[in-house]
Design a protein around this motif. Structure first.
Motif, PDB file in Angstrom:
ATOM      1  N   VAL A  99     106.969  49.064  36.403  1.00  0.00           N
ATOM      2  CA  VAL A  99     105.639  49.015  35.784  1.00  0.00           C
ATOM      3  C   VAL A  99     104.587  49.536  36.739  1.00  0.00           C
ATOM      4  CG1 VAL A  99     103.885  47.472  34.855  1.00  0.00           C
ATOM      5  CG2 VAL A  99     106.282  47.143  34.227  1.00  0.00           C
ATOM      6  N   ALA A 100     104.695  49.158  38.012  1.00  0.00           N
ATOM      7  CA  ALA A 100     103.726  49.650  39.000  1.00  0.00           C
ATOM      8  C   ALA A 100     103.815  51.159  39.152  1.00  0.00           C
ATOM      9  CB  ALA A 100     103.965  48.957  40.342  1.00  0.00           C
ATOM     10  N   ARG A 101     105.042  51.685  39.124  1.00  0.00           N
ATOM     11  CA  ARG A 101     105.205  53.133  39.251  1.00  0.00           C
ATOM     12  C   ARG A 101     104.622  53.860  38.055  1.00  0.00           C
ATOM     13  NH1 ARG A 101     111.176  55.150  39.989  1.00  0.00           N
ATOM     14  NH2 ARG A 101     111.270  54.250  37.891  1.00  0.00           N
ATOM     15  N   GLU A 102     104.843  53.318  36.864  1.00  0.00           N
ATOM     16  CA  GLU A 102     104.272  53.939  35.670  1.00  0.00           C
ATOM     17  C   GLU A 102     102.752  53.888  35.697  1.00  0.00           C
ATOM     18  OE1 GLU A 102     105.693  55.655  33.245  1.00  0.00           O
ATOM     19  OE2 GLU A 102     107.518  55.502  34.434  1.00  0.00           O
ATOM     20  N   THR A 103     102.200  52.830  36.250  1.00  0.00           N
ATOM     21  CA  THR A 103     100.739  52.734  36.372  1.00  0.00           C
ATOM     22  C   THR A 103     100.205  53.813  37.304  1.00  0.00           C
ATOM     23  OG1 THR A 103     100.871  50.351  36.004  1.00  0.00           O
ATOM     24  CG2 THR A 103      98.827  51.207  36.953  1.00  0.00           C
ATOM     25  N   VAL A 104     100.913  54.030  38.411  1.00  0.00           N
ATOM     26  CA  VAL A 104     100.493  55.081  39.356  1.00  0.00           C
ATOM     27  C   VAL A 104     100.578  56.453  38.695  1.00  0.00           C
ATOM     28  CG1 VAL A 104     101.066  56.221  41.529  1.00  0.00           C
ATOM     29  CG2 VAL A 104     101.120  53.738  41.381  1.00  0.00           C
ATOM     30  N   PHE A 105     101.658  56.705  37.938  1.00  0.00           N
ATOM     31  CA  PHE A 105     101.793  57.986  37.253  1.00  0.00           C
ATOM     32  C   PHE A 105     100.665  58.189  36.240  1.00  0.00           C
ATOM     33  CE2 PHE A 105     106.670  58.195  37.920  1.00  0.00           C
ATOM     34  CZ  PHE A 105     106.447  58.616  39.228  1.00  0.00           C
ATOM     35  N   ALA A 106     100.323  57.125  35.514  1.00  0.00           N
ATOM     36  CA  ALA A 106      99.244  57.236  34.537  1.00  0.00           C
ATOM     37  C   ALA A 106      97.915  57.545  35.212  1.00  0.00           C
ATOM     38  CB  ALA A 106      99.146  55.953  33.723  1.00  0.00           C
ATOM     39  N   LEU A 107      97.664  56.925  36.352  1.00  0.00           N
ATOM     40  CA  LEU A 107      96.425  57.206  37.083  1.00  0.00           C
ATOM     41  C   LEU A 107      96.420  58.646  37.596  1.00  0.00           C
ATOM     42  CD1 LEU A 107      95.976  53.882  39.100  1.00  0.00           C
ATOM     43  CD2 LEU A 107      94.634  54.668  37.147  1.00  0.00           C
ATOM     44  N   ARG A 108      97.567  59.134  38.043  1.00  0.00           N
ATOM     45  CA  ARG A 108      97.630  60.521  38.511  1.00  0.00           C
ATOM     46  C   ARG A 108      97.347  61.495  37.376  1.00  0.00           C
ATOM     47  NH1 ARG A 108     103.095  60.608  42.309  1.00  0.00           N
ATOM     48  NH2 ARG A 108     102.233  59.484  44.093  1.00  0.00           N
ATOM     49  N   ARG A 109      97.889  61.215  36.215  1.00  0.00           N
ATOM     50  CA  ARG A 109      97.632  62.087  35.068  1.00  0.00           C
ATOM     51  C   ARG A 109      96.151  62.106  34.723  1.00  0.00           C
ATOM     52  NH1 ARG A 109     102.151  59.105  32.899  1.00  0.00           N
ATOM     53  NH2 ARG A 109     104.093  60.270  33.143  1.00  0.00           N
ATOM     54  N   GLN A 110      95.535  60.928  34.755  1.00  0.00           N
ATOM     55  CA  GLN A 110      94.116  60.867  34.396  1.00  0.00           C
ATOM     56  C   GLN A 110      93.258  61.605  35.405  1.00  0.00           C
ATOM     57  OE1 GLN A 110      93.146  59.673  31.594  1.00  0.00           O
ATOM     58  NE2 GLN A 110      90.947  59.928  31.862  1.00  0.00           N
ATOM     59  N   ILE A 111      93.548  61.430  36.694  1.00  0.00           N
ATOM     60  CA  ILE A 111      92.776  62.123  37.733  1.00  0.00           C
ATOM     61  C   ILE A 111      92.969  63.631  37.631  1.00  0.00           C
ATOM     62  CG2 ILE A 111      92.565  62.464  40.227  1.00  0.00           C
ATOM     63  CD1 ILE A 111      93.289  59.516  40.567  1.00  0.00           C
ATOM     64  N   ALA A 112      94.205  64.057  37.421  1.00  0.00           N
ATOM     65  CA  ALA A 112      94.475  65.491  37.321  1.00  0.00           C
ATOM     66  C   ALA A 112      93.837  66.094  36.085  1.00  0.00           C
ATOM     67  CB  ALA A 112      95.982  65.736  37.306  1.00  0.00           C
ATOM     68  N   LYS A 113      93.751  65.322  35.001  1.00  0.00           N
ATOM     69  CA  LYS A 113      93.087  65.826  33.797  1.00  0.00           C
ATOM     70  C   LYS A 113      91.610  66.060  34.051  1.00  0.00           C
ATOM     71  CE  LYS A 113      92.360  64.834  28.901  1.00  0.00           C
ATOM     72  NZ  LYS A 113      92.604  63.877  27.785  1.00  0.00           N
ATOM     73  N   ILE A 114      90.997  65.159  34.815  1.00  0.00           N
ATOM     74  CA  ILE A 114      89.575  65.332  35.146  1.00  0.00           C
ATOM     75  C   ILE A 114      89.382  66.533  36.066  1.00  0.00           C
ATOM     76  CG2 ILE A 114      87.601  64.264  36.301  1.00  0.00           C
ATOM     77  CD1 ILE A 114      88.689  61.568  35.396  1.00  0.00           C
ATOM     78  N   GLU A 115      90.289  66.700  37.034  1.00  0.00           N
ATOM     79  CA  GLU A 115      90.165  67.805  37.990  1.00  0.00           C
ATOM     80  C   GLU A 115      90.584  69.135  37.393  1.00  0.00           C
ATOM     81  OE1 GLU A 115      92.499  66.593  41.296  1.00  0.00           O
ATOM     82  OE2 GLU A 115      90.909  65.376  42.173  1.00  0.00           O
ATOM     83  N   GLY A 116      91.335  69.109  36.293  1.00  0.00           N
ATOM     84  CA  GLY A 116      91.768  70.357  35.676  1.00  0.00           C
ATOM     85  C   GLY A 116      92.985  70.975  36.313  1.00  0.00           C
TER      86      GLY A 116
END
Length: 344
Positions: free
Chosen positions: A6-23
């Motif tokens: 669950v912690a790993r999936e949370t980190v992956f979700a945060l990475r996706r969100q940050i990368a979406k903002i950065e493009g």
């Protein structure tokens, strides 16, 4: 193990969100050996865990590995390879002209990109600008769109705004519409209203709609924007028209552009000379040709002796029958205002 997954999936979700903002673009990584990623089933907040695919799509900054459908290829192999596949489709792309005289070249280059987007589509394209822009650079010639770019005049819509604030508002609202093939926002100079926050909003709207937004900047300095790619475009002299027997002297061939990569998260700076083929509606790279009288440089033979030493002091002697340098009569002086004028 469940807590770790669950912690790993949370980190992956945060990475996706940050990368979406950065493009940034996605990269597909395989799961570590001996591990199978697990995630909760959709709609089951507290139920048992279910298996998912053995590889997880995550997004990492600085990498540009994505599906080919995510890019708009220019058709120039070397440029597309440098840009890791072409220009991003669902993103804000900045096309920059350093001088006002390059406004026509920048507009022609963007219309060429629009022609590539509209292949097999009948969707319209919205061109947004202020009154100052259209008064200074003018409007594209509607009758020339069909023959040069294959764009029907009714497919190109214009929105003239009185102020830059209004133009930005129109661009943000239009970027949400999937009924448009692309949005073009043309501005002049480096206005304070077009800051990093405004370009981030445009980039986010383009990502959500899956449509490209082209930001045309005329006669402005390069400033930080949210656009993943910035291309600097200028006009270059057209080559002679090609015929069966060779170039036709005194003729004007295809329109050409000098395209420099000013900013890219996946490419190094580079410069390319592109020609637009109005018959095929495609780009071609112009390679520098060697002049006819040029000769390749040949290295010196290894068996030859050393080259002659550098000459010493050179003394000039007067030619036979000519007066000495001190006896030469001085040229008559005449006022500068009656001197010869420079031709043409």
């Amino acid at each position: 193990m469940a807590t770790s997954a669950v912690a790993r999936e949370t980190v992956f979700a945060l990475r996706r969100q940050i990368a979406k903002i950065e493009g940034t673009l996605p990269e597909r990584l395989a799961a570590p050996a001996g591990e199978r990623p697990r995630a909760r089933a959709d709609g089951d907040a507290g139920g048992p865990e279910s298996d998912i695919a053995p590889d997880i799509t995550i997004i990492r900054r600085g990498l540009a590995v994505a599906s080919p459908d995510a890019f708009l290829p220019t058709g120039v192999e070397r440029l597309d390879a440098t840009l890791s596949g072409g220009l991003p489709k669902a993103a804000l792309t900045e096309i920059h002209g350093l001088e006002t005289r390059n406004a026509g070249a920048v507009a022609g280059f963007v219309l060429s990109l629009v022609s590539l987007i509209l292949r097999g589509q009948r969707l319209p394209v919205l061109w947004i600008g202020t009154s100052e822009i259209f008064r200074e650079a003018g409007f594209p010639y509607a009758r020339g769109l069909q023959g040069m770019f294959g764009i029907a005049p009714e497919q190109l819509l214009f929105s003239e705004a009185a102020k830059l604030t209004d133009a930005l508002w129109v661009a943000e609202e239009a970027a949400k519409m999937t009924a448009l093939a692309a949005i073009i926002l043309e501005i002049r100079g480096s206005p304070q209203r077009l800051d990093l926050t405004a370009t981030r909003r445009l980039h986010a709207r383009a990502q959500s709609a899956g449509r490209p937004v082209f930001l045309l900047r005329q006669a402005g300095e390069a400033e930080p924007t949210a656009a993943p790619v910035r291309l600097i475009v200028s006009a270059v002299a057209a080559a002679s028209r090609r015929t069966i027997v060779g170039p036709l002297a005194g003729s004007i061939g295809r329109p050409a552009f000098t395209v420099s990569i000013g900013k890219s998260r996946s490419a190094l700076p580079g410069q390319f000379t592109l020609e637009w083929n109005p018959d095929e509606h495609s780009f071609e790279e112009r390679r520098e040709e060697r002049p006819e009288n040029s000769v390749a440089v040949v290295s010196a033979s290894r068996g030859r002796a050393d080259s002659a030493p550098a000459p010493g002091t050179v003394v000039a002697f007067p030619a036979v029958g000519s007066p000495a340098s001190g006896d030469q009569p001085s040229r008559p002086q005449r006022p500068a205002h009656i001197g010869p004028r420079r031709a043409g």
